[in-house]
Design a protein around this motif. Structure first.
Motif, PDB file in Angstrom:
ATOM      1  N   PHE B  99     -17.958 -28.860   2.061  1.00 44.32           N
ATOM      2  CA  PHE B  99     -16.500 -29.005   1.942  1.00 44.32           C
ATOM      3  C   PHE B  99     -15.899 -29.574   3.227  1.00 44.32           C
ATOM      4  O   PHE B  99     -14.688 -29.535   3.430  1.00 44.32           O
ATOM      5  N   GLY B 100     -16.760 -30.090   4.110  1.00 45.71           N
ATOM      6  CA  GLY B 100     -16.283 -30.766   5.317  1.00 45.71           C
ATOM      7  C   GLY B 100     -15.638 -29.852   6.334  1.00 45.71           C
ATOM      8  O   GLY B 100     -14.725 -30.236   7.045  1.00 45.71           O
ATOM      9  N   THR B 101     -16.099 -28.614   6.406  1.00 44.78           N
ATOM     10  CA  THR B 101     -15.531 -27.709   7.412  1.00 44.78           C
ATOM     11  C   THR B 101     -16.679 -26.949   8.094  1.00 44.78           C
ATOM     12  O   THR B 101     -17.845 -27.243   7.862  1.00 44.78           O
ATOM     13  N   THR B 102     -16.325 -26.017   8.956  1.00 46.82           N
ATOM     14  CA  THR B 102     -17.352 -25.220   9.637  1.00 46.82           C
ATOM     15  C   THR B 102     -17.003 -23.737   9.514  1.00 46.82           C
ATOM     16  O   THR B 102     -15.853 -23.391   9.235  1.00 46.82           O
ATOM     17  N   ILE B 103     -18.004 -22.889   9.743  1.00 48.83           N
ATOM     18  CA  ILE B 103     -17.752 -21.444   9.682  1.00 48.83           C
ATOM     19  C   ILE B 103     -16.712 -21.057  10.734  1.00 48.83           C
ATOM     20  O   ILE B 103     -15.795 -20.283  10.473  1.00 48.83           O
ATOM     21  N   GLU B 104     -16.828 -21.666  11.960  1.00 45.10           N
ATOM     22  CA  GLU B 104     -15.935 -21.316  13.067  1.00 45.10           C
ATOM     23  C   GLU B 104     -14.473 -21.595  12.695  1.00 45.10           C
ATOM     24  O   GLU B 104     -13.588 -20.781  12.944  1.00 45.10           O
ATOM     25  N   GLN B 105     -14.249 -22.759  12.077  1.00 45.06           N
ATOM     26  CA  GLN B 105     -12.887 -23.189  11.751  1.00 45.06           C
ATOM     27  C   GLN B 105     -12.163 -22.193  10.833  1.00 45.06           C
ATOM     28  O   GLN B 105     -10.986 -21.912  11.008  1.00 45.06           O
ATOM     29  N   ASN B 106     -12.877 -21.651   9.846  1.00 39.35           N
ATOM     30  CA  ASN B 106     -12.227 -20.774   8.867  1.00 39.35           C
ATOM     31  C   ASN B 106     -12.741 -19.328   8.933  1.00 39.35           C
ATOM     32  O   ASN B 106     -12.606 -18.572   7.979  1.00 39.35           O
ATOM     33  N   TYR B 107     -13.315 -18.990  10.076  1.00 37.96           N
ATOM     34  CA  TYR B 107     -13.926 -17.672  10.195  1.00 37.96           C
ATOM     35  C   TYR B 107     -12.940 -16.552   9.879  1.00 37.96           C
ATOM     36  O   TYR B 107     -13.293 -15.538   9.277  1.00 37.96           O
ATOM     37  N   HIS B 108     -11.666 -16.757  10.242  1.00 35.32           N
ATOM     38  CA  HIS B 108     -10.664 -15.707  10.030  1.00 35.32           C
ATOM     39  C   HIS B 108     -10.531 -15.325   8.554  1.00 35.32           C
ATOM     40  O   HIS B 108     -10.180 -14.204   8.215  1.00 35.32           O
ATOM     41  N   LEU B 109     -10.834 -16.266   7.655  1.00 31.81           N
ATOM     42  CA  LEU B 109     -10.702 -15.982   6.220  1.00 31.81           C
ATOM     43  C   LEU B 109     -11.767 -15.016   5.715  1.00 31.81           C
ATOM     44  O   LEU B 109     -11.535 -14.265   4.773  1.00 31.81           O
ATOM     45  N   VAL B 110     -12.942 -15.108   6.316  1.00 31.14           N
ATOM     46  CA  VAL B 110     -14.057 -14.303   5.805  1.00 31.14           C
ATOM     47  C   VAL B 110     -14.423 -13.159   6.747  1.00 31.14           C
ATOM     48  O   VAL B 110     -15.327 -12.381   6.441  1.00 31.14           O
ATOM     49  N   ARG B 111     -13.711 -13.046   7.875  1.00 29.05           N
ATOM     50  CA  ARG B 111     -14.121 -12.110   8.917  1.00 29.05           C
ATOM     51  C   ARG B 111     -14.366 -10.696   8.390  1.00 29.05           C
ATOM     52  O   ARG B 111     -15.420 -10.116   8.614  1.00 29.05           O
ATOM     53  N   ASP B 112     -13.372 -10.147   7.642  1.00 29.16           N
ATOM     54  CA  ASP B 112     -13.478  -8.766   7.156  1.00 29.16           C
ATOM     55  C   ASP B 112     -14.760  -8.527   6.366  1.00 29.16           C
ATOM     56  O   ASP B 112     -15.386  -7.483   6.477  1.00 29.16           O
ATOM     57  N   ILE B 113     -15.106  -9.519   5.552  1.00 30.88           N
ATOM     58  CA  ILE B 113     -16.270  -9.368   4.680  1.00 30.88           C
ATOM     59  C   ILE B 113     -17.544  -9.699   5.441  1.00 30.88           C
ATOM     60  O   ILE B 113     -18.542  -8.996   5.350  1.00 30.88           O
ATOM     61  N   TYR B 114     -17.457 -10.794   6.235  1.00 33.39           N
ATOM     62  CA  TYR B 114     -18.681 -11.303   6.851  1.00 33.39           C
ATOM     63  C   TYR B 114     -19.213 -10.371   7.945  1.00 33.39           C
ATOM     64  O   TYR B 114     -20.412 -10.314   8.178  1.00 33.39           O
ATOM     65  N   THR B 115     -18.324  -9.612   8.594  1.00 34.30           N
ATOM     66  CA  THR B 115     -18.807  -8.696   9.628  1.00 34.30           C
ATOM     67  C   THR B 115     -19.795  -7.672   9.043  1.00 34.30           C
ATOM     68  O   THR B 115     -20.715  -7.255   9.721  1.00 34.30           O
ATOM     69  N   GLN B 116     -19.591  -7.334   7.762  1.00 38.78           N
ATOM     70  CA  GLN B 116     -20.533  -6.402   7.121  1.00 38.78           C
ATOM     71  C   GLN B 116     -21.882  -7.064   6.860  1.00 38.78           C
ATOM     72  O   GLN B 116     -22.906  -6.392   6.751  1.00 38.78           O
ATOM     73  N   LEU B 117     -21.860  -8.384   6.724  1.00 36.16           N
ATOM     74  CA  LEU B 117     -23.100  -9.108   6.411  1.00 36.16           C
ATOM     75  C   LEU B 117     -23.831  -9.553   7.667  1.00 36.16           C
ATOM     76  O   LEU B 117     -25.034  -9.792   7.645  1.00 36.16           O
ATOM     77  N   GLU B 118     -23.085  -9.672   8.781  1.00 40.52           N
ATOM     78  CA  GLU B 118     -23.663 -10.269   9.985  1.00 40.52           C
ATOM     79  C   GLU B 118     -24.944  -9.595  10.489  1.00 40.52           C
ATOM     80  O   GLU B 118     -25.849 -10.289  10.930  1.00 40.52           O
TER      81      GLU B 118
END
Lengths: 246, 300
Positions: B99-118
């Motif tokens: 989708f032409g983006t990076t994890i860093e650019q939109n990290y704030h959108l997934v932060r709550d969920i992704y911290t559990q997966l990290e």
């Protein structure tokens, strides 16, 4: 002959490498009891169930099912139990009749006997007209009822139901439980897993597995009062919360 | 959506479906397998074309403007559709990149969920538990900053604790203004939506807020209990005053035409030997109403 418990597990354990999937669980299930086997994803339910069905050898500990030791006599165990899951059920491209003849044959039943029992089951389910229909063409709710009947075809003492009611509407789901009640009333032991917490209430007793061990085991009523919860959902949340589900 | 219809050979998958979902709304499609939920998702996500009617997503037509729509939506299909042989992190990177983006650019959108997966980001997606897979799939559907989120049965087969967590995440996303269309077979989740459509056999039986739908129940509902559950069920269903009787958690739920009937029923059951009988009036919920609607359609 001394009456044996339907299921008896004694420190039943299964390891995969260093990971302990099922950790020394012990419990008994009485004949004719509806026993709910609950737990979060990854809590070890499937591993325990596979051992009880004679499909997976325990690493240590033991279990008897229908009076037979699961490690020494897995084939005897399989003959005396029925098994139904949402994933493994009927062959979609065979008719209802063909499915029953096939499974009945596997269990060594005679053709005449199979057709007699099938006819009887279809009458009670009001599905006589479906006899020669390909299973793939039937609605999901009918398939579930037929899978249940199929698992009961060889008249097992115990039936294992692995999430039997997924994906159907609330009425169909309850009609399925009518079948379970009826079977239990006739003395068949029911061992059932589910993610629907209202269904946990329908069981005589419920065990809740957390990280490979049985954290709680009692009647829904006693569990609710012990954890001061109004529903089994609240009991489950209390016990399984904070555990890592991998 | 206006008058959407779709058939597969002689099977009518969707029949005259019309409704709107607003920005920031959490809208639930509630119904069993075969109700038409997945077909509807596929039409809205521009994967199949409807036979009749028209549908728009953020003002764009699902047939004419499919390319633009695909950039602005996030879709989580019912079947787990991530790459099982890629790790958690590789999956998320892959979806960000296409989708032409990076994890860093939109990290704030997934932060709550992704911290559990990290902690498990090097693990293969195929080795995750059901609940974790769903969280990863949600992250992958969110990483390109969609304006509308389509979630097809995200919690099916997921345990009760993970289901609750998943819905808490949806509530947070909704607050950010995202429109969310979600389907589920679980009635307890229906109550968490802003509005719901009850679906069966390709039709919408009812559409409203959970509160309003609960109020549509016809008759009075009683919860009845005895230690002899099976006998009680048989006795209740045989009684002429009982309009319907189903197991409902700890109790049996019994529908009567009017509350005066309950006295008669109670004494009848006591005469039948149910000495430990408990009976009380209960407020109907969405599941009760849905069952009543299903029963009416069966009778038609």
């Amino acid at each position: 002959m001394k009456e044996h418990p339907a299921i008896s597990a004694n420190n039943l354990t299964r390891k995969f490498g260093s990971f302990i999937a099922t950790n020394a669980i012990s419990f008994e299930v009485k004949k004719g009891e509806i026993f709910g086997f609950l737990g979060a994803n990854g809590a070890g339910k499937t591993t325990a169930m596979r051992m009880l069905c004679g499909l997976l050898a325990p690493t240590s500990g033991s279990a008897t099912v229908a009076g037979y030791d699961v490690a020494s006599y897995p084939e005897k165990v399989k003959q005396h139990i029925g098994y139904m899951s949402q994933k493994f059920s009927l062959y979609e491209d065979l008719t209802v009749k063909e499915n029953f003849l096939f499974y009945g044959g596997v269990y060594g039943l005679r053709r005449k006997e199979i057709l007699l029992r099938l006819n009887d089951m279809l009458k009670r389910l009001d599905l006589v007209h479906a006899l020669n229909t390909r299973v793939g063409e039937l609605p999901l709710g009918w398939k579930q009822k037929l899978s249940f009947s199929l698992a009961m075809l060889h008249q097992p003492e115990i039936i294992f139901l692995d999430e039997p009611t997924g994906g159907v509407d609330p009425i169909t789901r309850r009609k399925f439980w009518d079948l379970i009640y009826e079977a239990a009333h006739q003395g068949v032991t029911i061992f059932v897993t589910t993610h629907y917490m209202d269904e946990a209430e329908y069981c005589d007793r419920v065990s809740i597995m957390v990280n490979g061990v049985i954290e709680a085991l009692d009647s829904p009523e006693n569990l609710r009062s012990k954890y001061q919860a109004e529903t089994m959902d609240a009991v489950f949340q209390e016990l399984a919360r904070g555990t890592i589900t991998l | 959506m206006r008058n959407i219809g779709k058939s597969y050979k002689e099977v009518i998958a969707l029949n005259d479906i019309s409704f709107d979902v607003a920005d920031g709304e959490l809208f639930g499609l509630i119904g069993p397998d075969g109700a038409g939920k997945t077909t509807l998702f596929r039409i809205l996500c521009t994967l199949i074309v409807p036979d009749q009617g028209e549908a728009r997503v953020r003002g764009l037509d699902v047939v004419e403007d499919f390319r633009s729509i695909r950039k602005s939506i996030g879709y989580m299909p019912g079947r787990f559709s991530l790459y099982q042989d890629l790790t958690v992190q590789e999956n998320l990177e892959f979806f960000a990149t296409i989708f032409g983006t990076t994890i860093e650019q939109n990290y704030h959108l997934v932060r709550d969920i992704y911290t559990q997966l990290e902690p498990f980001k090097q693990r293969l997606a195929g080795d995750l538990s059901g609940g974790m897979k769903q969280k990863l799939a949600l992250c992958c559907a969110l990483i390109h900053k969609p304006e509308v989120l389509f979630l097809d049965e995200p919690t099916t087969g997921v345990d009760a604790v993970s289901r609750k967590e998943f819905w808490q995440m949806l509530k947070r996303l909704k607050k950010d203004g995202l429109a969310i269309l979600v389907s589920t077979p679980y009635m307890d989740e229906a109550a968490l939506c802003d509005r719901i459509a009850l679906m069966q056999n390709g039709r919408i039986l009812d559409i409203n807020t959970p509160q309003k739908i609960s109020e549509e129940f016809v008759g009075v509902l009683y919860a009845v209990k005895s230690s002899r559950v099976y006998d009680l069920l048989i006795a209740l269903r045989a009684h002429p005053l009982v309009l319907s009787c189903y197991a409902f958690g700890e109790y049996l739920h019994v529908t009567l035409a009017k509350s005066e009937d309950s006295k008669e029923l109670e004494s009848h059951l006591q005469n039948q030997g149910f000495s430990d009988l408990k009976i009380h009036l209960v407020t109907p919920g969405i599941e009760n109403v849905f069952m009543q609607l299903l029963q009416q359609t069966d009778e038609k």
